[in-house]
Design a protein around this motif. Structure first.
Motif, PDB file in Angstrom:
ATOM      1  N   ALA A   1       0.826  -1.296   0.000  1.00 53.23           N
ATOM      2  CA  ALA A   1      -0.207  -0.066   0.077  1.00 53.23           C
ATOM      3  C   ALA A   1       0.871   1.240  -0.056  1.00 53.23           C
ATOM      4  CB  ALA A   1      -0.939  -0.054   1.216  1.00 53.23           C
ATOM      5  N   TRP A   2       1.897   1.338   0.745  1.00 58.34           N
ATOM      6  CA  TRP A   2       2.793   2.359   0.873  1.00 58.34           C
ATOM      7  C   TRP A   2       3.507   2.642  -0.566  1.00 58.34           C
ATOM      8  CZ3 TRP A   2       7.865   3.610   0.178  1.00 58.34           C
ATOM      9  CH2 TRP A   2       8.318   4.986   0.601  1.00 58.34           C
ATOM     10  N   LEU A   3       3.693   1.693  -1.119  1.00 55.85           N
ATOM     11  CA  LEU A   3       4.381   1.871  -2.529  1.00 55.85           C
ATOM     12  C   LEU A   3       3.177   1.964  -3.744  1.00 55.85           C
ATOM     13  CD1 LEU A   3       7.085  -1.015  -2.435  1.00 55.85           C
ATOM     14  CD2 LEU A   3       7.562   1.402  -2.577  1.00 55.85           C
ATOM     15  N   ASN A   4       2.015   2.044  -3.280  1.00 55.56           N
ATOM     16  CA  ASN A   4       0.951   2.235  -4.263  1.00 55.56           C
ATOM     17  C   ASN A   4       0.648   1.170  -5.056  1.00 55.56           C
ATOM     18  OD1 ASN A   4      -1.202   3.829  -5.148  1.00 55.56           O
ATOM     19  ND2 ASN A   4       0.063   4.809  -6.817  1.00 55.56           N
ATOM     20  N   TYR A   5       0.887   0.016  -4.444  1.00 57.28           N
ATOM     21  CA  TYR A   5       0.194  -1.368  -5.111  1.00 57.28           C
ATOM     22  C   TYR A   5       1.152  -1.536  -6.459  1.00 57.28           C
ATOM     23  CZ  TYR A   5      -3.174  -0.815  -1.362  1.00 57.28           C
ATOM     24  OH  TYR A   5      -3.833  -0.705  -0.261  1.00 57.28           O
ATOM     25  N   PRO A   6       2.253  -1.751  -6.484  1.00 57.93           N
ATOM     26  CA  PRO A   6       2.989  -2.059  -7.888  1.00 57.93           C
ATOM     27  C   PRO A   6       2.753  -3.422  -7.962  1.00 57.93           C
ATOM     28  CG  PRO A   6       4.514  -1.811  -5.792  1.00 57.93           C
ATOM     29  CD  PRO A   6       3.138  -1.471  -5.501  1.00 57.93           C
ATOM     30  N   ILE A   7       3.195  -3.905  -9.294  1.00 60.45           N
ATOM     31  CA  ILE A   7       2.945  -5.410  -9.674  1.00 60.45           C
ATOM     32  C   ILE A   7       3.897  -6.171  -8.826  1.00 60.45           C
ATOM     33  CG2 ILE A   7       3.204  -6.879 -11.398  1.00 60.45           C
ATOM     34  CD1 ILE A   7       1.896  -5.114 -13.276  1.00 60.45           C
ATOM     35  N   ASP A   8       5.287  -5.791  -8.992  1.00 59.83           N
ATOM     36  CA  ASP A   8       6.440  -6.192  -8.359  1.00 59.83           C
ATOM     37  C   ASP A   8       6.948  -5.511  -7.232  1.00 59.83           C
ATOM     38  OD1 ASP A   8       6.532  -8.730  -9.788  1.00 59.83           O
ATOM     39  OD2 ASP A   8       7.131  -7.399 -11.339  1.00 59.83           O
ATOM     40  N   PHE A   9       7.328  -5.740  -6.133  1.00 62.23           N
ATOM     41  CA  PHE A   9       8.028  -5.189  -5.190  1.00 62.23           C
ATOM     42  C   PHE A   9       9.007  -6.201  -4.243  1.00 62.23           C
ATOM     43  CE2 PHE A   9       3.701  -5.770  -3.134  1.00 62.23           C
ATOM     44  CZ  PHE A   9       3.939  -5.859  -1.943  1.00 62.23           C
TER      45      PHE A   9
END
Length: 271
Positions: free
Chosen positions: A236-244
């Motif tokens: 959520a903090w990264l704004n829901y990227p596909i990969d993290f």
């Protein structure tokens, strides 16, 4: 440790609480530049005093490092002082209940002094140390405590200079120079640096795993609870990227007994 988890990667490492605590037992001399008048002082220390402390100083139970004007470069500031409760009048110098009282007191006052909640206080490069009287002063009845904010944490080999006063340091949106990041392929074992310096990981959220009155739930429960929360929280903090990628630092029973209830979530990001 790094392993894949669907489209995500996570790294779990067990670490102690981030707060800095003074060690047990006497240490002589009490600082490289000890003030003789402070060495066996029975009187309560000065509130607001500044000093140049090192990690070696913080590892000692007592400290008598000479004060310096707060307008000069310093790495520590005394933000809380006081007398221990009467119940500790007959306590041994290194009794666990003495440390427990100091932990609760200094931790609470640390957050109020910086203007931070518990989560934010665990994600800053500054931390705190506490000191008690010397053994000789203790034998004479001295029961004071001294809480110092210091410009570093448990893994620091040296401390950062503090502003003239650290009061309100984390109010509003804190400057990245006071937030903690990690510079390495993994959080575990990597130098912890201010987020204004090059880094690969940032401490972004925390999770409270249990309440104060609860018994320790066990290592596995703490890790799994932390892992699952951090997976969602960092995404959520990264704004829901596909990969993290994310990491988490959690605690064990010794830290639980000392009062820590929070684990820290880390996002892999150079920002």
């Amino acid at each position: 440790m790094l392993r894949s988890a669907g489209l995500r990667a996570l790294a779990g490492v067990a670490v102690p609480a981030v707060l800095v605590l003074s060690g047990c037992g006497a240490s002589e001399p009490q600082g490289e530049n000890a003030d003789p008048d402070q060495v066996d002082a029975v009187e309560t220390p000065e509130l607001g005093a500044c000093r140049v402390l090192t990690p070696e100083d913080v590892a000692a139970a007592s400290n008598a490092t000479a004060t310096v004007p707060c307008g000069q470069e310093h790495t520590a500031e005394t933000y809380a002082i006081g007398e221990m409760p009467d119940a500790l009048d007959t306590a041994a110098y290194d009794a666990p209940e003495v440390s427990d009282y100091a932990y609760r007191t200094c931790a609470t006052k640390f957050e109020a002094f910086l203007g931070a909640d518990e989560s934010l206080a665990m994600r800053t490069v500054v931390s705190w140390a506490w000191f008690r009287p010397s053994e000789e002063a203790w034998a004479e009845g001295a029961r004071w405590y001294r809480c110092d904010v210091v410009g570093g944490g448990a893994e620091s080999t040296s401390y950062l200079p503090l502003p003239e006063s650290a009061k309100g340091l984390l109010l509003g949106r804190p400057d990245d120079s006071w937030m903690v990041c990690a510079d390495g392929e993994t959080v575990a074992g990597s130098p912890k640096v201010p987020c204004t310096q090059p880094h690969q990981w940032r401490a972004v959220t925390t999770i409270k795993v249990g309440e104060d009155e609860e018994e320790y739930p066990g290592d596995r429960v703490v890790e799994v609870t932390t892992r699952d929360f951090c997976s969602d929280s960092v995404g959520a903090w990264l704004n829901y990227p596909i990969d993290f990628e994310y990491a988490y630092t959690y605690f064990h029973e010794a830290e639980w007994d000392a009062g820590n209830r929070r684990s820290v979530c880390w996002a892999r990001t150079p920002d």
